[in-house]
Scaffold this motif. Structure first.
Motif, mmCIF file in Angstrom:
data_model
loop_
_atom_site.group_PDB
_atom_site.id
_atom_site.type_symbol
_atom_site.label_atom_id
_atom_site.label_comp_id
_atom_site.label_asym_id
_atom_site.label_seq_id
_atom_site.Cartn_x
_atom_site.Cartn_y
_atom_site.Cartn_z
ATOM 1 N N MET A 14 0.805 -1.220 0.000
ATOM 2 C CA MET A 14 0.000 0.000 0.000
ATOM 3 C C MET A 14 0.841 1.275 0.000
ATOM 4 S SD MET A 14 -2.919 -0.893 -0.537
ATOM 5 C CE MET A 14 -3.938 0.543 -0.315
ATOM 6 N N ASN A 15 2.150 1.119 0.252
ATOM 7 C CA ASN A 15 2.990 2.321 0.281
ATOM 8 C C ASN A 15 3.363 2.806 -1.118
ATOM 9 O OD1 ASN A 15 4.495 0.057 -0.115
ATOM 10 N ND2 ASN A 15 6.361 0.904 0.795
ATOM 11 N N THR A 16 2.993 2.090 -2.162
ATOM 12 C CA THR A 16 3.340 2.547 -3.510
ATOM 13 C C THR A 16 2.094 3.019 -4.242
ATOM 14 O OG1 THR A 16 3.210 0.246 -4.164
ATOM 15 C CG2 THR A 16 5.402 1.155 -3.899
ATOM 16 N N ASP A 17 2.328 3.771 -5.267
ATOM 17 C CA ASP A 17 1.226 4.333 -6.054
ATOM 18 C C ASP A 17 0.445 3.206 -6.721
ATOM 19 O OD1 ASP A 17 -0.409 5.597 -7.785
ATOM 20 O OD2 ASP A 17 1.175 6.391 -9.078
ATOM 21 N N ALA A 18 -0.822 3.143 -6.457
ATOM 22 C CA ALA A 18 -1.619 2.033 -6.975
ATOM 23 C C ALA A 18 -2.409 2.428 -8.221
ATOM 24 C CB ALA A 18 -2.558 1.527 -5.894
ATOM 25 N N ALA A 19 -1.984 3.482 -8.874
ATOM 26 C CA ALA A 19 -2.748 3.931 -10.046
ATOM 27 C C ALA A 19 -2.754 2.879 -11.143
ATOM 28 C CB ALA A 19 -2.159 5.227 -10.581
ATOM 29 N N GLY A 20 -1.697 2.071 -11.213
ATOM 30 C CA GLY A 20 -1.689 0.968 -12.163
ATOM 31 C C GLY A 20 -1.319 1.356 -13.578
ATOM 32 N N VAL A 21 -0.897 2.580 -13.796
ATOM 33 C CA VAL A 21 -0.573 2.999 -15.158
ATOM 34 C C VAL A 21 0.917 3.301 -15.245
ATOM 35 C CG1 VAL A 21 -1.020 4.706 -16.954
ATOM 36 C CG2 VAL A 21 -2.874 3.969 -15.438
ATOM 37 N N ALA A 22 1.608 2.637 -16.167
ATOM 38 C CA ALA A 22 3.020 2.917 -16.375
ATOM 39 C C ALA A 22 3.144 4.260 -17.073
ATOM 40 C CB ALA A 22 3.636 1.820 -17.241
ATOM 41 N N ALA A 23 4.128 5.069 -16.709
ATOM 42 C CA ALA A 23 4.314 6.349 -17.398
ATOM 43 C C ALA A 23 5.794 6.649 -17.547
ATOM 44 C CB ALA A 23 3.636 7.469 -16.630
ATOM 45 N N VAL A 24 6.153 7.131 -18.738
ATOM 46 C CA VAL A 24 7.555 7.435 -19.044
ATOM 47 C C VAL A 24 8.003 8.642 -18.223
ATOM 48 C CG1 VAL A 24 9.128 8.216 -20.852
ATOM 49 C CG2 VAL A 24 7.294 6.599 -21.402
ATOM 50 N N SER A 25 9.179 8.530 -17.604
ATOM 51 C CA SER A 25 9.792 9.706 -16.991
ATOM 52 C C SER A 25 11.248 9.774 -17.459
ATOM 53 C CB SER A 25 9.712 9.650 -15.462
ATOM 54 O OG SER A 25 10.451 8.555 -14.978
ATOM 55 N N MET A 26 11.761 10.985 -17.621
ATOM 56 C CA MET A 26 13.082 11.125 -18.241
ATOM 57 C C MET A 26 13.779 12.401 -17.787
ATOM 58 S SD MET A 26 14.009 11.105 -22.283
ATOM 59 C CE MET A 26 12.984 12.467 -22.758
ATOM 60 N N LYS A 27 15.091 12.296 -17.541
ATOM 61 C CA LYS A 27 15.903 13.500 -17.343
ATOM 62 C C LYS A 27 16.549 13.792 -18.696
ATOM 63 C CE LYS A 27 16.392 13.341 -12.406
ATOM 64 N NZ LYS A 27 16.340 11.987 -11.809
ATOM 65 N N GLY A 28 15.817 14.540 -19.507
ATOM 66 C CA GLY A 28 16.134 14.716 -20.920
ATOM 67 C C GLY A 28 17.546 15.168 -21.217
ATOM 68 N N ASN A 29 18.030 16.173 -20.466
ATOM 69 C CA ASN A 29 19.360 16.727 -20.734
ATOM 70 C C ASN A 29 20.459 15.689 -20.550
ATOM 71 O OD1 ASN A 29 19.229 19.410 -21.523
ATOM 72 N ND2 ASN A 29 18.514 19.997 -19.493
ATOM 73 N N GLU A 30 20.340 14.923 -19.447
ATOM 74 C CA GLU A 30 21.378 13.931 -19.154
ATOM 75 C C GLU A 30 21.347 12.785 -20.162
ATOM 76 O OE1 GLU A 30 21.492 13.307 -14.657
ATOM 77 O OE2 GLU A 30 20.122 14.981 -14.954
ATOM 78 N N VAL A 31 20.117 12.389 -20.548
ATOM 79 C CA VAL A 31 19.982 11.330 -21.553
ATOM 80 C C VAL A 31 20.630 11.794 -22.858
ATOM 81 C CG1 VAL A 31 18.371 9.935 -22.900
ATOM 82 C CG2 VAL A 31 17.836 10.478 -20.529
ATOM 83 N N PHE A 32 20.349 13.026 -23.219
ATOM 84 C CA PHE A 32 20.863 13.617 -24.458
ATOM 85 C C PHE A 32 22.392 13.530 -24.512
ATOM 86 C CE2 PHE A 32 22.065 16.669 -27.538
ATOM 87 C CZ PHE A 32 20.966 17.008 -28.295
ATOM 88 N N ARG A 33 23.054 13.990 -23.444
ATOM 89 C CA ARG A 33 24.529 14.021 -23.427
ATOM 90 C C ARG A 33 25.106 12.613 -23.539
ATOM 91 N NH1 ARG A 33 23.918 18.187 -19.693
ATOM 92 N NH2 ARG A 33 24.044 16.757 -17.938
ATOM 93 N N PHE A 34 24.547 11.698 -22.739
ATOM 94 C CA PHE A 34 25.045 10.327 -22.717
ATOM 95 C C PHE A 34 24.832 9.678 -24.088
ATOM 96 C CE2 PHE A 34 25.571 5.972 -21.308
ATOM 97 C CZ PHE A 34 26.432 6.069 -20.231
ATOM 98 N N ALA A 35 23.644 9.927 -24.675
ATOM 99 C CA ALA A 35 23.295 9.306 -25.964
ATOM 100 C C ALA A 35 24.304 9.710 -27.043
ATOM 101 C CB ALA A 35 21.877 9.704 -26.380
ATOM 102 N N VAL A 36 24.610 10.995 -27.126
ATOM 103 C CA VAL A 36 25.516 11.470 -28.185
ATOM 104 C C VAL A 36 26.908 10.838 -28.016
ATOM 105 C CG1 VAL A 36 26.656 13.496 -29.158
ATOM 106 C CG2 VAL A 36 24.238 13.622 -28.545
ATOM 107 N N THR A 37 27.391 10.774 -26.769
ATOM 108 C CA THR A 37 28.721 10.188 -26.519
ATOM 109 C C THR A 37 28.736 8.708 -26.888
ATOM 110 O OG1 THR A 37 28.950 11.690 -24.671
ATOM 111 C CG2 THR A 37 30.499 9.873 -24.748
#
Ligand code: ACO
Length: 336
Positions: free
Chosen positions: A212-235
């Motif tokens: 019960m301590n976790t969100d029970a909404a039941g829907v997966a949702a994408v979350s992203m730290k865009g800037n960090e992903v961007f830098r790592f991806a290019v390298t």
């Protein structure tokens, strides 16, 4: 000549409904200008409520089979790369087999998010070289619209739905797949993820009462730290290109076409710059259908192929970067 894995059929499918940036701006606080400038995206396709990922995959697969002049009865295995399967189980690949009218041969899904198709091509090639299959149908298919948070402007503007497919054949012929490199670093989990739909979706679920301590909404949702992903991806994309070319004693100047994962036009341009390639040598489809995750590379290949741009013997590099982080590349000489 010698035996190798060849792409003998290519297909793609995008659902009918198109959502423009302007339409998105009626849902979240964004604008056509911001999305175009920061991502290169102008529109995305959205799956119909009566369709599943397996329907998109089946359409793309049928086009690839037709292109190869084959039917499902000529196929020895179906692999679907997806992060948005119709169900937890059975596999989307098994549904595609059934929808195509096939039976008996093995079918399975693989999950490497946006790198799923690149991973799948490496896997299929290895299994075919090992003698397990002569012909494999490999599909990347996604309904990303079902797992984005439509109230989060940081992510919902980036994704779209679609499917791309190839028919692979192991045969004694010139050219074909030269090799692949794959990588993953699971320590970056938190920078790009979609948490699993929680079992607490059902109020009658006993497991939910334990958690019960976790969100029970039941829907997966994408979350992203865009800037960090961007830098790592290019390298990492730069590194993986050098690695796969080096393994085959080839260099950047030998490449005719880059078929990259389509996350952001700025990542594509930065990669092109690193490779000293002209953008004319890159298949760019992100404007038309945004980031379709595992469908992105085969859709970019399909686009290049349908434009009649690829000549026999030309060197193609397919590459992708994804949540995990998981990334990789495939190198092939076009033989179709
Ligand atoms: N509309 C308007 N403004 C926005 C939007 C939007 N849709 N989204 C964010 N902003 C705002 C932010 O709130 C921020 O405002 P602030 O300065 O007031 O705080 C500002 O715009 C700048 O935000 P940044 O995140 O710095 O924008 P950036 O130029 O980095 O672009 C983006 C963001 C497009 C997400 C970029 O970082 C990116 O493409 N990253 C990589 C994505 C990627 O590679 N994904 C890989 C694969 S996906 C997969 O594996 C599932």
């Amino acid at each position: 000549m010698s035996f190798s894995t060849h792409i003998v059929g290519v297909g793609g499918y995008l659902p009918e409904r198109i959502m423009s940036n302007d339409e998105l701006a009626t849902i979240v606080d964004t604008s056509d200008d911001w999305i175009r400038e920061r991502t290169g995206i102008t529109q995305r396709h959205i799956i119909d409520k009566n369709q599943g990922t397996s329907d998109l995959a089946t359409q793309a697969a049928q086009q690839a089979l037709d292109d190869a002049g084959l039917t499902v009865h000529d196929i020895d295995a179906v692999i679907v790369a997806t992060t948005t399967p119709d169900m937890v189980f059975p596999s989307t690949a098994s549904m595609v087999q059934h929808k195509l009218g096939g039976k008996g041969f093995p079918c399975w899904d693989i999950q490497a998010v946006c790198s799923g198709f690149v991973y799948g091509l490496a896997q299929a090639d290895g299994m075919m070289k090992g003698g397990m299959f002569k012909r494999v149908l490999l599909i990347g298919a996604e309904s990303m619209s079902r797992i984005v948070d439509w109230s989060d402007r940081n992510t919902c503007v980036l994704f779209g739905d679609g499917a791309g497919a190839v028919v692979l054949e192991y045969k004694d012929a010139e050219h074909g797949i030269l090799g692949s490199v794959l990588h993953c670093d699971g320590s970056y989990r938190d920078l790009l993820m979609a948490q699993h739909a929680h079992p607490g979706a059902s109020p009658n679920n006993d497991r939910a009462r334990l958690d019960m301590n976790t969100d029970a909404a039941g829907v997966a949702a994408v979350s992203m730290k865009g800037n960090e992903v961007f830098r790592f991806a290019v390298t990492k994309l730069g590194e993986v290109v050098d690695e796969v070319l080096g393994k085959h004693d080839l260099c950047k100047e030998d490449l005719h076409w880059l078929v990259p994962h389509q996350a952001n036009i700025r990542i594509l341009n930065a990669t092109a710059k690193k490779l000293k390639m002209s953008t004319d040598q890159i298949s760019i489809t992100v404007a038309k259908h945004a980031n379709t995750s595992a469908a992105s590379v085969p859709l970019a290949l399909n686009d290049l192929y349908r434009k009649g741009n690829i000549q026999t013997g030309q060197l193609l590099l397919l590459e992708a970067f994804a949540g995990g982080f998981a990334w990789g590349a495939n190198l092939l000489r076009w033989s179709k």
